[in-house]
Design a protein around this motif. Sequence first.
Motif, PDB file in Angstrom:
ATOM      1  N   ASN A  68       0.833  -1.204   0.000  1.00 21.29           N
ATOM      2  CA  ASN A  68       0.000   0.000   0.000  1.00 21.29           C
ATOM      3  C   ASN A  68       0.875   1.265   0.000  1.00 21.29           C
ATOM      4  N   SER A  69       0.237   2.407  -0.099  1.00 19.51           N
ATOM      5  CA  SER A  69       1.015   3.649  -0.250  1.00 19.51           C
ATOM      6  C   SER A  69       1.826   3.955   1.015  1.00 19.51           C
ATOM      7  N   SER A  70       1.343   3.503   2.176  1.00 17.44           N
ATOM      8  CA  SER A  70       2.139   3.706   3.399  1.00 17.44           C
ATOM      9  C   SER A  70       3.413   2.860   3.349  1.00 17.44           C
ATOM     10  N   GLY A  71       3.326   1.680   2.740  1.00 18.50           N
ATOM     11  CA  GLY A  71       4.511   0.838   2.551  1.00 18.50           C
ATOM     12  C   GLY A  71       5.438   1.427   1.504  1.00 18.50           C
ATOM     13  N   ILE A  72       4.851   1.982   0.444  1.00 22.25           N
ATOM     14  CA  ILE A  72       5.660   2.633  -0.600  1.00 22.25           C
ATOM     15  C   ILE A  72       6.481   3.757   0.028  1.00 22.25           C
ATOM     16  N   ARG A  73       5.849   4.497   0.956  1.00 16.93           N
ATOM     17  CA  ARG A  73       6.543   5.605   1.617  1.00 16.93           C
ATOM     18  C   ARG A  73       7.819   5.124   2.317  1.00 16.93           C
ATOM     19  N   LYS A  92      23.790   0.521  -4.978  1.00 21.45           N
ATOM     20  CA  LYS A  92      22.720   0.345  -5.957  1.00 21.45           C
ATOM     21  C   LYS A  92      21.648  -0.610  -5.419  1.00 21.45           C
ATOM     22  N   ILE A  93      20.388  -0.250  -5.628  1.00 27.15           N
ATOM     23  CA  ILE A  93      19.265  -1.121  -5.217  1.00 27.15           C
ATOM     24  C   ILE A  93      18.569  -1.641  -6.476  1.00 27.15           C
ATOM     25  N   ASN A  94      18.599  -2.956  -6.656  1.00 28.03           N
ATOM     26  CA  ASN A  94      17.875  -3.587  -7.769  1.00 28.03           C
ATOM     27  C   ASN A  94      16.542  -4.116  -7.247  1.00 28.03           C
ATOM     28  N   PHE A  95      15.446  -3.609  -7.767  1.00 24.57           N
ATOM     29  CA  PHE A  95      14.124  -4.117  -7.389  1.00 24.57           C
ATOM     30  C   PHE A  95      13.812  -5.329  -8.272  1.00 24.57           C
ATOM     31  N   VAL A  96      13.742  -6.490  -7.670  1.00 24.76           N
ATOM     32  CA  VAL A  96      13.457  -7.710  -8.439  1.00 24.76           C
ATOM     33  C   VAL A  96      11.952  -7.990  -8.334  1.00 24.76           C
ATOM     34  N   CYS A  97      11.262  -7.830  -9.470  1.00 25.02           N
ATOM     35  CA  CYS A  97       9.787  -7.846  -9.483  1.00 25.02           C
ATOM     36  C   CYS A  97       9.267  -9.058 -10.251  1.00 25.02           C
ATOM     37  N   SER A  98       7.994  -9.359 -10.008  1.00 21.67           N
ATOM     38  CA  SER A  98       7.342 -10.468 -10.707  1.00 21.67           C
ATOM     39  C   SER A  98       6.280  -9.933 -11.662  1.00 21.67           C
ATOM     40  N   ARG A  99       6.224 -10.540 -12.859  1.00 19.43           N
ATOM     41  CA  ARG A  99       5.158 -10.161 -13.802  1.00 19.43           C
ATOM     42  C   ARG A  99       3.797 -10.625 -13.302  1.00 19.43           C
ATOM     43  N   GLU A 100       3.803 -11.593 -12.394  1.00 17.68           N
ATOM     44  CA  GLU A 100       2.541 -12.128 -11.872  1.00 17.68           C
ATOM     45  C   GLU A 100       1.771 -11.065 -11.076  1.00 17.68           C
ATOM     46  N   HIS A 101       2.508 -10.230 -10.346  1.00 19.26           N
ATOM     47  CA  HIS A 101       1.865  -9.180  -9.545  1.00 19.26           C
ATOM     48  C   HIS A 101       1.993  -7.858 -10.300  1.00 19.26           C
ATOM     49  N   LYS A 102       0.951  -7.551 -11.052  1.00 18.65           N
ATOM     50  CA  LYS A 102       1.066  -6.464 -12.032  1.00 18.65           C
ATOM     51  C   LYS A 102       1.245  -5.083 -11.425  1.00 18.65           C
ATOM     52  N   SER A 107       4.236   0.513  -9.931  1.00 19.91           N
ATOM     53  CA  SER A 107       4.702   1.123  -8.680  1.00 19.91           C
ATOM     54  C   SER A 107       6.220   1.245  -8.653  1.00 19.91           C
ATOM     55  N   ILE A 108       6.912   0.210  -9.072  1.00 18.69           N
ATOM     56  CA  ILE A 108       8.377   0.247  -9.011  1.00 18.69           C
ATOM     57  C   ILE A 108       8.947   1.126 -10.121  1.00 18.69           C
ATOM     58  N   SER A 109       8.289   1.132 -11.269  1.00 19.95           N
ATOM     59  CA  SER A 109       8.744   2.028 -12.356  1.00 19.95           C
ATOM     60  C   SER A 109       8.784   3.473 -11.873  1.00 19.95           C
ATOM     61  N   THR A 110       7.804   3.853 -11.062  1.00 21.32           N
ATOM     62  CA  THR A 110       7.760   5.228 -10.557  1.00 21.32           C
ATOM     63  C   THR A 110       8.841   5.447  -9.497  1.00 21.32           C
ATOM     64  N   LEU A 111       8.991   4.469  -8.612  1.00 19.46           N
ATOM     65  CA  LEU A 111       9.977   4.607  -7.527  1.00 19.46           C
ATOM     66  C   LEU A 111      11.390   4.854  -8.046  1.00 19.46           C
ATOM     67  N   ILE A 112      11.739   4.205  -9.148  1.00 18.53           N
ATOM     68  CA  ILE A 112      13.133   4.342  -9.606  1.00 18.53           C
ATOM     69  C   ILE A 112      13.416   5.724 -10.185  1.00 18.53           C
ATOM     70  N   TYR A 113      12.369   6.495 -10.476  1.00 25.12           N
ATOM     71  CA  TYR A 113      12.591   7.896 -10.899  1.00 25.12           C
ATOM     72  C   TYR A 113      13.249   8.717  -9.787  1.00 25.12           C
TER      73      TYR A 113
END
Lengths: 125, 174
Positions: A68-73, A92-102, A107-113
């Motif tokens: 949730n957004s509180s976790g994103i914070r 460097k932080i690599n976010f390893v994501c799954s295509r299963e959880h869309k 969310s992560i695309s925005t965070l890396i900005y």
Amino acid sequence: MPDINVKPVSESGIEMKADGTTIIFSGSINHPRPQMFMEPFIEDVHNSIVDNKIKEVDLDITDLRFLNSSGIREIVDWVLKMSKLPEDSKYKINFVCSREHKWQESSISTLIYLNQNYTNKVMKD
Amino acid sequence: MENSAMLNINKSSQAESDYLDVAFLRNWKTIPLAMDFFKDFTQSRMETCGDTHKIGIAVSELLENAVKYSFKPGIRIKLDKKESDNTIKLKVYNFATEKHAKRLITRVKELNESDSLTFYLERMRESVKNKEESAGLGLARVYHETEAKISVRYFRLKKLVEVSATITLQNEED
């Protein structure tokens, strides 16, 4: 290579732990105040990375069903804290994501900005 | 009593639209259940759409705000899907003080006048400065990640706020 030394956390259906230089979040973070357990865990992770002069870590969220957004914070707080370090201490932080959880894609695309030089998104099937 | 969840579900399958209307008291634990339920309902009606997770994100964030800021029990969420297109309209109602409603109206106005990515990143940076205060991160997330059109209305006599998010889903082949 030194490992990240932190105590694993299991709270409200969420597991957070480190394995080598990989931090693993699993479960579903929709707690009203996830900072209660995320903030101290991430603080310990950050300190361990800096103390051990680790230059690159993975945050594996492939088994994280929702954040949730509180976790994103809390993740934002971590990325900004890393960004404020002196250049030679940054890692460097690599976010390893799954295509299963869309939700992870958007969310992560925005965070890396927040820091495109020191964060990266890796998608896994 | 305040914390016990109560779901009233009305589901109608009419020629022109499908809708869900769910009411509960004010229980945080109901939010993930509602999120999955609304997402699965949308998936079952829009099998060709690959982005029904957007409904889950919107339901979760809008309900979290409703539960957080409602001054008394009574939360309602409605989903309306027209047969003719891939548009979903979500409406969330909760009791709110006039002060909160005014702040929300201002925030939604700011949001609608901004580029969604810029606004979301600003809210992210703002949110870590004081974690006890709301930075509007949930609404910014819905605006950017689901590409929703967001609006808000306040019914002063009933002290009821309505937040509406209109989301257009995409067919997978698009």
